[in-house]
Scaffold this active site. Sequence first.
Site, PDB file in Angstrom:
ATOM      1  N   LYS A 181       0.886  -1.177   0.000  1.00  0.00           N
ATOM      2  CA  LYS A 181       0.000   0.000   0.000  1.00  0.00           C
ATOM      3  C   LYS A 181       0.921   1.223   0.000  1.00  0.00           C
ATOM      4  O   LYS A 181       1.417   1.653   1.038  1.00  0.00           O
ATOM      5  CB  LYS A 181      -0.882  -0.025   1.247  1.00  0.00           C
ATOM      6  CG  LYS A 181      -2.258   0.595   1.057  1.00  0.00           C
ATOM      7  CD  LYS A 181      -2.245   2.073   0.722  1.00  0.00           C
ATOM      8  CE  LYS A 181      -2.113   2.940   1.943  1.00  0.00           C
ATOM      9  NZ  LYS A 181      -1.853   4.354   1.588  1.00  0.00           N
ATOM     10  N   GLU A 257       9.090   1.244  11.344  1.00  0.00           N
ATOM     11  CA  GLU A 257      10.106   2.287  11.144  1.00  0.00           C
ATOM     12  C   GLU A 257       9.367   3.619  11.198  1.00  0.00           C
ATOM     13  O   GLU A 257       8.645   3.958  10.258  1.00  0.00           O
ATOM     14  CB  GLU A 257      10.855   2.057   9.833  1.00  0.00           C
ATOM     15  CG  GLU A 257      11.599   0.718   9.886  1.00  0.00           C
ATOM     16  CD  GLU A 257      12.495   0.406   8.683  1.00  0.00           C
ATOM     17  OE1 GLU A 257      13.276  -0.547   8.782  1.00  0.00           O
ATOM     18  OE2 GLU A 257      12.401   1.104   7.655  1.00  0.00           O
ATOM     19  N   CYS A 291      13.400  10.771   7.350  1.00  0.00           N
ATOM     20  CA  CYS A 291      13.177  10.436   8.765  1.00  0.00           C
ATOM     21  C   CYS A 291      14.458  10.556   9.572  1.00  0.00           C
ATOM     22  O   CYS A 291      14.425  10.764  10.767  1.00  0.00           O
ATOM     23  CB  CYS A 291      12.615   9.028   8.871  1.00  0.00           C
ATOM     24  SG  CYS A 291      13.738   7.807   8.216  1.00  0.00           S
ATOM     25  N   GLU A 393       8.443  16.370  15.719  1.00  0.00           N
ATOM     26  CA  GLU A 393       8.909  16.143  14.344  1.00  0.00           C
ATOM     27  C   GLU A 393       8.125  17.033  13.389  1.00  0.00           C
ATOM     28  O   GLU A 393       6.900  16.998  13.373  1.00  0.00           O
ATOM     29  CB  GLU A 393       8.701  14.678  13.953  1.00  0.00           C
ATOM     30  CG  GLU A 393       9.226  14.383  12.562  1.00  0.00           C
ATOM     31  CD  GLU A 393       8.902  12.963  12.085  1.00  0.00           C
ATOM     32  OE1 GLU A 393       7.720  12.578  12.098  1.00  0.00           O
ATOM     33  OE2 GLU A 393       9.832  12.252  11.681  1.00  0.00           O
TER      34      GLU A 393
HETATM   35  P1  NAD Z   1       1.944   8.335   7.527  1.00  0.00           P
HETATM   36  O1  NAD Z   1       2.061   7.570   8.786  1.00  0.00           O
HETATM   37  O2  NAD Z   1       0.963   9.444   7.478  1.00  0.00           O
HETATM   38  O3  NAD Z   1       1.533   7.372   6.312  1.00  0.00           O
HETATM   39  C1  NAD Z   1       2.311   6.251   5.975  1.00  0.00           C
HETATM   40  C2  NAD Z   1       1.421   5.224   5.296  1.00  0.00           C
HETATM   41  O4  NAD Z   1       0.474   4.720   6.226  1.00  0.00           O
HETATM   42  C3  NAD Z   1       0.623   5.772   4.125  1.00  0.00           C
HETATM   43  O5  NAD Z   1       0.628   4.808   3.099  1.00  0.00           O
HETATM   44  C4  NAD Z   1      -0.770   5.928   4.711  1.00  0.00           C
HETATM   45  O6  NAD Z   1      -1.804   5.863   3.766  1.00  0.00           O
HETATM   46  C5  NAD Z   1      -0.819   4.731   5.649  1.00  0.00           C
HETATM   47  N1  NAD Z   1      -1.790   4.833   6.746  1.00  0.00           N
HETATM   48  C6  NAD Z   1      -2.199   5.941   7.393  1.00  0.00           C
HETATM   49  N2  NAD Z   1      -3.084   5.602   8.376  1.00  0.00           N
HETATM   50  C7  NAD Z   1      -3.227   4.260   8.337  1.00  0.00           C
HETATM   51  C8  NAD Z   1      -3.988   3.315   9.085  1.00  0.00           C
HETATM   52  N3  NAD Z   1      -4.778   3.691  10.097  1.00  0.00           N
HETATM   53  N4  NAD Z   1      -3.887   2.010   8.762  1.00  0.00           N
HETATM   54  C9  NAD Z   1      -3.078   1.599   7.761  1.00  0.00           C
HETATM   55  N5  NAD Z   1      -2.346   2.447   7.013  1.00  0.00           N
HETATM   56  C10 NAD Z   1      -2.394   3.761   7.298  1.00  0.00           C
HETATM   57  O7  NAD Z   1       3.411   8.837   7.179  1.00  0.00           O
HETATM   58  P2  NAD Z   1       3.849   9.796   5.995  1.00  0.00           P
HETATM   59  O8  NAD Z   1       3.319  11.159   6.277  1.00  0.00           O
HETATM   60  O9  NAD Z   1       3.532   9.142   4.703  1.00  0.00           O
HETATM   61  O10 NAD Z   1       5.455   9.794   6.152  1.00  0.00           O
HETATM   62  C11 NAD Z   1       6.149  10.661   6.985  1.00  0.00           C
HETATM   63  C12 NAD Z   1       6.449   9.990   8.307  1.00  0.00           C
HETATM   64  O11 NAD Z   1       7.148   8.778   8.085  1.00  0.00           O
HETATM   65  C13 NAD Z   1       7.350  10.799   9.227  1.00  0.00           C
HETATM   66  O12 NAD Z   1       6.895  10.680  10.543  1.00  0.00           O
HETATM   67  C14 NAD Z   1       8.702  10.109   9.089  1.00  0.00           C
HETATM   68  O13 NAD Z   1       9.571  10.266  10.185  1.00  0.00           O
HETATM   69  C15 NAD Z   1       8.271   8.697   8.944  1.00  0.00           C
HETATM   70  N6  NAD Z   1       9.331   7.903   8.294  1.00  0.00           N
HETATM   71  C16 NAD Z   1      10.057   7.034   9.045  1.00  0.00           C
HETATM   72  C17 NAD Z   1      11.087   6.288   8.455  1.00  0.00           C
HETATM   73  C18 NAD Z   1      11.963   5.336   9.233  1.00  0.00           C
HETATM   74  O14 NAD Z   1      12.721   4.606   8.611  1.00  0.00           O
HETATM   75  N7  NAD Z   1      11.907   5.305  10.545  1.00  0.00           N
HETATM   76  C19 NAD Z   1      11.325   6.446   7.092  1.00  0.00           C
HETATM   77  C20 NAD Z   1      10.560   7.351   6.363  1.00  0.00           C
HETATM   78  C21 NAD Z   1       9.547   8.068   6.977  1.00  0.00           C
HETATM   79  O1  6OD Z   2      18.250   3.715   3.998  1.00  0.00           O
HETATM   80  C1  6OD Z   2      17.320   3.018   4.397  1.00  0.00           C
HETATM   81  O2  6OD Z   2      17.324   1.784   4.313  1.00  0.00           O
HETATM   82  C2  6OD Z   2      16.151   3.659   5.010  1.00  0.00           C
HETATM   83  N1  6OD Z   2      15.195   2.848   5.467  1.00  0.00           N
HETATM   84  C3  6OD Z   2      16.093   5.005   5.057  1.00  0.00           C
HETATM   85  C4  6OD Z   2      15.037   5.734   5.650  1.00  0.00           C
HETATM   86  C5  6OD Z   2      14.916   7.047   5.410  1.00  0.00           C
HETATM   87  C6  6OD Z   2      13.860   7.803   5.967  1.00  0.00           C
HETATM   88  O3  6OD Z   2      13.317   8.728   5.422  1.00  0.00           O
END
Ligand code: NAD
Ligand code: 6OD
Length: 489
Positions: A181, A257, A291, A393
């Site tokens: 998804k 993550e 992130c 954040e």
């Molecule tokens: P988000 O949590 O809003 O959405 C991520 C995904 O989850 C989307 O596909 C969304 O449609 C889906 N989603 C939302 N609610 C849901 C539910 N109730 N059930 C199932 N699926 C659901 O995140 P975003 O805004 O797309 O991305 C930004 C965030 O992601 C930031 O907080 C960032 O720190 C985090 N992030 C973390 C990492 C990591 O590796 N730790 C990497 C990239 C991004």
């Molecule tokens: O480098 C990766 O494998 C990874 N998961 C990076 C995440 C980046 C976050 O925005």
Amino acid sequence: MSRTERDKFPNFINGKWVESDRYFENRNPANNALIGTISEAGQAEVDAAVQAARDALNGPWGKMSTAKRSEMMHAVADGIMARFDEFVAAEIADTGKPYSLASHLDIPRGAANFKIFADVVKNVPTESFDMVTPDGGQALNYGVRGPKGVIAVICPWNLPLLLMTWKVGPALACGNTVVVKPSEETPATATLLAEVMNEVGVPPGVYNVVHGFGKDSAGEFLTRNQHVNAITFTGETGTGEAIMAAAAKGVRPVSMELGGKNPGVVFADADFDKAVAGIARAAFDNSGQVCLGTERVYVQRSIFDNFVAALKAKAESFKLGDPLADGTNFGPLVSQEHRRKVLSYYQKAVEEGASVVTGGGIPVLDDALKDGAWVQPTIWTGLPESAAVVREEIFGPCCHIAPFDTEDEVIALANDTPYGLAATVWTSDVGTAHRMGRALNVGICWINSWFLRDLRTAFGGSKHSGIGREGGVHSLEFYTELKNVCVKL
Ligand code: NAD
Ligand code: 6OD
């Protein structure tokens, strides 16, 4: 089988394009132009995708040898690189990120994520123990890894192909099937990847894509489906909590993550120019939508003023503009909605008494880009640690810089957060480097670097930043079920 209308983003189920009766728009955040329409999967489409993934486990995929699967994963990687320009263009249109970033980071890493795990699964042994049995005989124990089954892969929008394949690569290499998804903001590269899967002969049902939103939409339908055996998620911490609640029913494993509020620490003995360049990347690359990015910078007092001035100069040197134009190195945010969130923090910083070193608003750009989701790269100083922009954040191109005096003080400041994803530390003292590496409560601590990735290493976050580790053999822990076979000899 190909998708002929390039402005349509259908679901991909059992090797076929499937449209539903609901659509939503895909817009380019650089100029707000309409890219096309996305078919929103309803309960029926999501259930069909999960069923296709279940069935595929019992077909040729389930019987395929590890070596053959690994070959197929290499073919997928090659298939991405063969259509490199299309992937780059699709990622740029969905995110607005500059060509330099999409072509150097997102798409090559998308391919690399298949290659590394194709190799890992072939080369990691399992354990074996001889034992003496109570009757004085012998037994041999050995581990066998098998796939977990159907994996739901739920992805964010910031590095769409990179983060999706970071999970699909190991999941498939281990013999699972997936239902992906993608974020509602960035459907394109997951859809293009479906074409590659068909081109290289990945059996139908092994890779499925359902489009839509989270709550009351495809995301929730997928995580609630009891035939999904495990859920791997990247996104916000709050969404992670909702997904964990869904996963509790059926006691399904999760890999999470999540968000971060990562510290950057610059000691006075650091190579100054490298530290400025490194922190500039950590704060502003991908317009701060990484992130692992740094929104809290701590700089040792003796170099504080010079550092702030140098980072300001860097931030003001970025070239904002058409992502495809030569020299553009700074893009828009992913959407108008995300821009509203980031701008609300820009306003909050001022209300809380920040000194705005640079930025703080919306840049003036050419007419062609005026409707895009642009914000200025922004630096603040002067806020207490309790300020919202220092604690929460933002996920935008911004950072707060504060001075510190001692190592113990900066360790306490850096660790004073509910998150624990990443840190970047700059010093020329090897002792300081190793002490900081151990003292910071994060999943990954970069010293004199940032976002330098060896895909064999553990990746993940502590505290509110996640559960579990992926990467190299650590991914096998999540994507396989380890069984012990005990043979009485
Ligand atoms: P988000 O949590 O809003 O959405 C991520 C995904 O989850 C989307 O596909 C969304 O449609 C889906 N989603 C939302 N609610 C849901 C539910 N109730 N059930 C199932 N699926 C659901 O995140 P975003 O805004 O797309 O991305 C930004 C965030 O992601 C930031 O907080 C960032 O720190 C985090 N992030 C973390 C990492 C990591 O590796 N730790 C990497 C990239 C991004
Ligand atoms: O480098 C990766 O494998 C990874 N998961 C990076 C995440 C980046 C976050 O925005």
